[in-house]
Design an enzyme around this catalytic site. Sequence first.
Site, PDB file in Angstrom:
ATOM      1  N   CYS A  26      -4.426   0.715  -2.204  1.00 41.08           N
ATOM      2  CA  CYS A  26      -4.585  -0.614  -1.537  1.00 41.08           C
ATOM      3  C   CYS A  26      -3.058  -0.787  -2.467  1.00 41.08           C
ATOM      4  O   CYS A  26      -2.561  -1.028  -3.515  1.00 41.08           O
ATOM      5  CB  CYS A  26      -5.341  -0.984  -1.561  1.00 41.08           C
ATOM      6  SG  CYS A  26      -6.483  -0.586  -1.025  1.00 41.08           S
ATOM      7  N   GLU A  70      -2.990  -4.565  -3.940  1.00 40.28           N
ATOM      8  CA  GLU A  70      -3.320  -5.284  -4.418  1.00 40.28           C
ATOM      9  C   GLU A  70      -3.500  -4.532  -5.336  1.00 40.28           C
ATOM     10  O   GLU A  70      -2.967  -4.861  -6.660  1.00 40.28           O
ATOM     11  CB  GLU A  70      -4.355  -5.206  -3.688  1.00 40.28           C
ATOM     12  CG  GLU A  70      -5.058  -6.694  -2.933  1.00 40.28           C
ATOM     13  CD  GLU A  70      -5.133  -5.813  -1.985  1.00 40.28           C
ATOM     14  OE1 GLU A  70      -5.127  -4.386  -1.825  1.00 40.28           O
ATOM     15  OE2 GLU A  70      -6.307  -5.965  -0.967  1.00 40.28           O
ATOM     16  N   CYS A  96     -11.179  -2.555  -4.962  1.00 40.41           N
ATOM     17  CA  CYS A  96      -9.680  -3.135  -5.112  1.00 40.41           C
ATOM     18  C   CYS A  96     -10.508  -4.392  -6.215  1.00 40.41           C
ATOM     19  O   CYS A  96      -9.695  -5.070  -7.008  1.00 40.41           O
ATOM     20  CB  CYS A  96      -9.021  -4.092  -4.096  1.00 40.41           C
ATOM     21  SG  CYS A  96      -7.562  -2.439  -3.957  1.00 40.41           S
ATOM     22  N   ASN A 156       0.615  -1.255  -0.080  1.00 38.35           N
ATOM     23  CA  ASN A 156       0.364   0.056   0.176  1.00 38.35           C
ATOM     24  C   ASN A 156       0.631   1.147   0.161  1.00 38.35           C
ATOM     25  O   ASN A 156       1.902   1.312   0.998  1.00 38.35           O
ATOM     26  CB  ASN A 156      -0.821  -0.022   1.175  1.00 38.35           C
ATOM     27  CG  ASN A 156      -0.268  -0.169   2.821  1.00 38.35           C
ATOM     28  OD1 ASN A 156       0.659  -1.299   2.786  1.00 38.35           O
ATOM     29  ND2 ASN A 156      -0.797   0.171   3.724  1.00 38.35           N
ATOM     30  N   ILE A 157       0.402   2.465  -0.605  1.00 34.57           N
ATOM     31  CA  ILE A 157       0.981   3.582  -0.362  1.00 34.57           C
ATOM     32  C   ILE A 157      -0.015   4.879  -0.717  1.00 34.57           C
ATOM     33  O   ILE A 157      -0.415   4.945  -0.594  1.00 34.57           O
ATOM     34  CB  ILE A 157       2.014   4.363  -1.984  1.00 34.57           C
ATOM     35  CG1 ILE A 157       2.458   2.636  -2.700  1.00 34.57           C
ATOM     36  CG2 ILE A 157       2.384   5.504  -2.216  1.00 34.57           C
ATOM     37  CD1 ILE A 157       3.408   3.305  -4.236  1.00 34.57           C
ATOM     38  N   GLU A 158       0.681   5.484   0.697  1.00 37.94           N
ATOM     39  CA  GLU A 158      -0.626   6.066   1.318  1.00 37.94           C
ATOM     40  C   GLU A 158       0.045   7.699   1.284  1.00 37.94           C
ATOM     41  O   GLU A 158       0.533   7.745   0.494  1.00 37.94           O
ATOM     42  CB  GLU A 158      -0.540   6.218   3.375  1.00 37.94           C
ATOM     43  CG  GLU A 158      -1.264   4.943   3.416  1.00 37.94           C
ATOM     44  CD  GLU A 158      -1.459   4.707   5.192  1.00 37.94           C
ATOM     45  OE1 GLU A 158      -0.869   5.032   5.860  1.00 37.94           O
ATOM     46  OE2 GLU A 158      -2.363   3.851   4.755  1.00 37.94           O
TER      47      GLU A 158
HETATM   48  N1  THU Z   1      -5.513  -1.900   3.068  1.00 43.18           N
HETATM   49  C1  THU Z   1      -4.681  -2.235   1.473  1.00 43.18           C
HETATM   50  O1  THU Z   1      -3.813  -2.217   0.989  1.00 43.18           O
HETATM   51  N2  THU Z   1      -5.646  -3.823   1.289  1.00 43.18           N
HETATM   52  C2  THU Z   1      -6.725  -4.355   1.693  1.00 43.18           C
HETATM   53  O2  THU Z   1      -6.506  -5.110   1.147  1.00 43.18           O
HETATM   54  C3  THU Z   1      -6.964  -3.453   2.245  1.00 43.18           C
HETATM   55  C4  THU Z   1      -6.439  -2.179   2.740  1.00 43.18           C
HETATM   56  C5  THU Z   1      -4.132  -0.203   3.074  1.00 43.18           C
HETATM   57  C6  THU Z   1      -4.912   0.481   2.668  1.00 43.18           C
HETATM   58  C7  THU Z   1      -4.460   1.795   3.633  1.00 43.18           C
HETATM   59  O3  THU Z   1      -2.814   2.127   3.535  1.00 43.18           O
HETATM   60  C8  THU Z   1      -4.345   0.324   4.800  1.00 43.18           C
HETATM   61  O4  THU Z   1      -4.376  -0.207   4.597  1.00 43.18           O
HETATM   62  C9  THU Z   1      -5.074   0.858   5.500  1.00 43.18           C
HETATM   63  O5  THU Z   1      -6.334   0.841   5.713  1.00 43.18           O
END
Ligand code: THU
Length: 136
Positions: free
Chosen positions: A55, A57, A91, A44-46
Site C-alpha cells: 500500500c 502508506e 498498514c 501503491n505498488i502492485e
Molecule cells: N491501497 C492502498 O495503497 N492504500 C489503502 O489505504 C487502501 C488500498 C491499495 C492496495 C491495492 O493496490 C489497491 O489499493 C486496491 O486495494
Amino acid sequence: MDVQFDDLIRSALKGRLQAYAPYSKFAVGAAVQCKSGAVFTGSNIENISYGLTICAERIAISSAVAAGQREFVAIAVVADTTEPIMPCGACRQFLAEFSPDLIIVSATVDGNRKIENLSRLLPGPKRGILKNVHTP
Ligand code: THU
C-alpha cells in the site's frame, strides 16, 4: 508541530502519480510528515502475485525510514473515491510501530476529507506482542 494538511494532501496527490496499479486500477498516494519537517511520499505498488502488493502508506513510511526518519506527525492518503479511505489493518500496524498517535488525513481527489487518529483506529498495537522478549 503544526501540520499543514493542504500541503500534505498535495504531496500525497503527487505521490499518487507514481502509483503502479495495473491490476486494481486503483491509484493511491500517501505523504508522511516527519517530526523533522521532512515529507516523504509513496504510492501503491502492485504485483502479479496480488498478495505481494504494498500500500501507498507503507511505501511512504519505508521511504522515510530508509532516509533515517523514525518520528512521524501525520500521514495524508489520497484516492479517487466518494468517501475518504482509511489505511488497511496491515498498514495501521506498520504505522503504529513508529507513531501510535499518528494523525491520518485522508482526502478524495475531489477534496472531500476526513481526519482520524491512529490510536483510535488501532488501539494497543503492541499489546501481547513479544510479551516475554524485549519491547522497544
Ligand atoms: N491501497 C492502498 O495503497 N492504500 C489503502 O489505504 C487502501 C488500498 C491499495 C492496495 C491495492 O493496490 C489497491 O489499493 C486496491 O486495494
